[in-house]
Motif scaffolding. Structure first.
Motif, PDB file in Angstrom:
ATOM      1  N   ALA A 134       0.074   1.576   4.101  1.00  0.00           N
ATOM      2  CA  ALA A 134      -1.348   1.918   4.192  1.00  0.00           C
ATOM      3  C   ALA A 134      -2.171   0.690   3.841  1.00  0.00           C
ATOM      4  N   ARG A 135      -3.389   0.644   4.377  1.00  0.00           N
ATOM      5  CA  ARG A 135      -4.375  -0.381   4.045  1.00  0.00           C
ATOM      6  C   ARG A 135      -5.591   0.352   3.483  1.00  0.00           C
ATOM      7  N   VAL A 136      -5.833   0.169   2.190  1.00  0.00           N
ATOM      8  CA  VAL A 136      -6.840   0.935   1.470  1.00  0.00           C
ATOM      9  C   VAL A 136      -7.946  -0.005   1.001  1.00  0.00           C
ATOM     10  N   PRO A 137      -9.230   0.360   1.185  1.00  0.00           N
ATOM     11  CA  PRO A 137     -10.311  -0.500   0.696  1.00  0.00           C
ATOM     12  C   PRO A 137     -10.208  -0.754  -0.803  1.00  0.00           C
ATOM     13  N   LEU A 138     -10.594  -1.947  -1.210  1.00  0.00           N
ATOM     14  CA  LEU A 138     -10.483  -2.361  -2.617  1.00  0.00           C
ATOM     15  C   LEU A 138     -11.170  -1.375  -3.553  1.00  0.00           C
ATOM     16  N   SER A 139     -12.308  -0.849  -3.156  1.00  0.00           N
ATOM     17  CA  SER A 139     -13.052   0.066  -4.031  1.00  0.00           C
ATOM     18  C   SER A 139     -12.347   1.410  -4.194  1.00  0.00           C
ATOM     19  N   GLU A 140     -11.345   1.694  -3.361  1.00  0.00           N
ATOM     20  CA  GLU A 140     -10.583   2.936  -3.460  1.00  0.00           C
ATOM     21  C   GLU A 140      -9.209   2.683  -4.068  1.00  0.00           C
ATOM     22  N   VAL A 141      -9.156   1.747  -5.013  1.00  0.00           N
ATOM     23  CA  VAL A 141      -7.899   1.308  -5.601  1.00  0.00           C
ATOM     24  C   VAL A 141      -7.138   2.447  -6.271  1.00  0.00           C
ATOM     25  N   ALA A 142      -7.851   3.433  -6.836  1.00  0.00           N
ATOM     26  CA  ALA A 142      -7.161   4.555  -7.486  1.00  0.00           C
ATOM     27  C   ALA A 142      -6.295   5.315  -6.489  1.00  0.00           C
ATOM     28  N   SER A 143      -6.828   5.519  -5.288  1.00  0.00           N
ATOM     29  CA  SER A 143      -6.043   6.209  -4.248  1.00  0.00           C
ATOM     30  C   SER A 143      -4.838   5.371  -3.831  1.00  0.00           C
ATOM     31  N   ALA A 144      -5.038   4.054  -3.747  1.00  0.00           N
ATOM     32  CA  ALA A 144      -3.940   3.168  -3.366  1.00  0.00           C
ATOM     33  C   ALA A 144      -2.827   3.191  -4.405  1.00  0.00           C
ATOM     34  N   MET A 145      -3.198   3.155  -5.672  1.00  0.00           N
ATOM     35  CA  MET A 145      -2.200   3.183  -6.734  1.00  0.00           C
ATOM     36  C   MET A 145      -1.445   4.514  -6.727  1.00  0.00           C
TER      37      MET A 145
END
Length: 355
Positions: free
Chosen positions: A325-336
């Protein structure tokens, strides 16, 4: 919530966005903040991030479990790929506008990063920045473990735990390119993904996983690549053929164990050291990307060489790192949260927010 891409201020300064790890927090506790980034100093450049990874290292860091992480608070981010936007005194002006990769250990989860120009490795033109990012740490790690530690050759059989992961998937591809037969463990849901890479998939929850491996490799395997650690490491060592090599490169099994962050690592080192004294011709090693270099210049030179080799293998069609996945930096919680779910194939990336 997405935010506007930071704009360059006067004098080479940048209004940057970064992710702060304030302490031992849940993914939702990561703080997205804005700050003014100074112009690059002597020998430095400003790198505008195009992709940075969410790796197991950051998962451990947010728990205070990574063995040499800095004190809280700090900005995580083990590696990144981006374009140079400003060049400081003494750095090559020709670097401006070109794409590079960098290994940082911390600090890469930001829209812009100040880095020594000497730390940057060129990324070939036309290479997707996310694909290149998925090869920086993971690719060099897989390449060194396979070819420089285990010395896998054509005709060998190897076992890769976590064959659907960022490092594991590259280990499978490199081993197959070397002419080896690969057995790969993963969850049942990821079996087809592992098979598509060229490995024989086995469910890591299989009650008699060692027996299943022995059925496929009755004489043992040339190498086992184990990122899990814990009690299962004993089985990994026991599956080696005479002259085989166990390469341990993580302690995923202890990620959520409360207690001293160093204890699992020290116990692991003690076990590997003891195994290396046994008169059975088998070796056991712990891989650390940063070890084995007395001088920074030596580390830079070797890293640039190996990453260049890995990028060339990608250009030749040998390596195709899966990006989950490629997740926007501001959505880091979802990426983690996604990276920690154990459900993905490949690497989770953070990318710049769109304007």
């Amino acid at each position: 919530m997405t935010r506007n891409e930071p704009r360059t201020s006067t004098g080479g300064a940048v209004d940057a966005t970064e992710v702060l790890l304030p302490g031992r927090v849940a993914p939702e506790g990561l703080v997205v903040r804005h700050r003014r980034l100074d112009p690059p100093g002597p020998g430095q450049v400003t790198l505008r991030m195009e992709a940075t990874g969410v790796s197991f290292a950051e998962q451990q860091m947010r728990r205070g479990k990574y063995f040499d992480q800095p004190s809280f608070p700090f900005v995580p981010g083990y590696d990144l790929v981006g374009t140079v936007t400003e060049v400081g005194p003494g750095a090559d002006p020709a670097m401006k506008g070109r794409r590079y990769a960098a290994l940082t250990k911390v600090g890469a989860w930001a829209s812009h990063v100040l880095l020594p120009a000497a730390d940057l490795v060129p990324v070939p033109e036309g290479t997707d920045p996310g694909t290149a990012e998925a090869l920086v740490v993971n690719g060099v790690t897989a390449y060194r473990m396979l070819h420089q530690l285990a010395r896998v050759r054509s005709g060998d059989t190897v076992l890769v735990h976590g064959a659907n992961g960022g490092v594991g998937s590259l280990l499978v591809q490199l081993a197959r390119h070397a002419g080896a037969t690969v057995i790969g463990t993963a969850s049942a849901r990821n079996a087809e993904a592992v098979r598509s890479l060229g490995a024989t998939p086995l469910d890591y929850r299989e009650p008699d996983l060692p027996g299943r491996v022995r059925a496929l490799a009755p004489d043992g395997v040339k190498a086992v690549f184990d990122h899990v650690g814990g009690p299962g490491l004993v089985d990994s060592f026991g599956l080696l053929a005479r002259g085989g090599t166990l390469v341990s490169y993580g302690t995923a099994s202890t990620r959520d164990v409360v207690g001293n962050a160093m204890l699992p690592v020290l116990l692991l080192f003690a076990r590997l050291l003891r195994w290396n004294t046994l008169p059975n011709g088998r070796g056991a090693h712990f891989f650390n990307l940063w070890n084995g270099h007395r001088r920074r210049a030596d580390f830079r030179r070797r890293f640039a060489r190996d990453l260049g080799t890995v990028l060339d293998l990608h250009a030749e069609g040998v390596l195709d790192p899966p990006v989950a996945a490629r997740v926007p930096l501001s959505e880091v919680a979802s990426a983690m949260t996604l990276a920690e779910s154990g459900t993905v194939v490949g690497k989770v990336l953070l990318v710049p927010d769109q304007p």
